[in-house]
Design a protein around this motif. Sequence first.
Motif, short mmCIF file in Angstrom:
data_model
loop_
_atom_site.label_atom_id
_atom_site.label_comp_id
_atom_site.label_asym_id
_atom_site.label_seq_id
_atom_site.Cartn_x
_atom_site.Cartn_y
_atom_site.Cartn_z
N VAL A 18 2.61 78.22 12.06
CA VAL A 18 3.53 79.29 12.46
C VAL A 18 3.83 80.14 11.24
N ARG A 26 7.03 69.57 11.19
CA ARG A 26 5.95 69.78 12.16
C ARG A 26 6.12 71.07 12.96
N ALA A 27 7.33 71.59 13.06
CA ALA A 27 7.57 72.82 13.82
C ALA A 27 7.01 74.04 13.10
N TYR A 28 6.78 73.95 11.81
CA TYR A 28 6.34 75.09 11.02
C TYR A 28 4.83 75.10 10.78
N SER A 58 3.07 83.64 20.52
CA SER A 58 2.23 82.45 20.53
C SER A 58 0.89 82.77 19.86
N THR A 73 7.64 76.46 20.16
CA THR A 73 6.98 75.15 20.05
C THR A 73 7.36 74.18 21.16
N LEU A 101 11.89 79.21 17.12
CA LEU A 101 10.93 78.11 16.95
C LEU A 101 10.99 77.14 18.12
#
Length: 145
Positions: free
Chosen positions: A60, A55-57, A86, A128, A124
Amino acid sequence: MRRRDRHGRGLRGPLASPNPLTGSTVRVPRRPRGVALFADCVQAAVSKGVADCPRAYVGVDIGFEEIPANLTDWWLDQVPLAVARSSAPGRNAAVVLFRRPLEHRAVNTAELRRIVHRTLIEQLSALTGIPVEELYPRVGEEDWD
């Protein structure tokens, strides 16, 4: 047939005589160096990260540049390793790693891989808001430090 090693750049030419049946020679496979090696390190860091916390990627973009574009924005004794930007309307958020500063801090390829991975995870996390421990659950292990 032996060839000499001129100027420490490795063997020149074939390692053995040509094969009498095929006529082909044996050559040493080349290891990736420079940009190709750094791209492999970034790809490995992204693959490892996506496996741990996908989910962090989402949304992005991950990329790299040689050096920071505008060094006048930084102090003379500080060079950034990466920057996280951002998202703007119509654009994804981005993490940009700077190849030369990261390579300068690494002694060997294994250390370069660790530094690239750690820098990516830290950027990251800042971008995030996800804690580093969630992005990379094995923070205390050997490959992190």
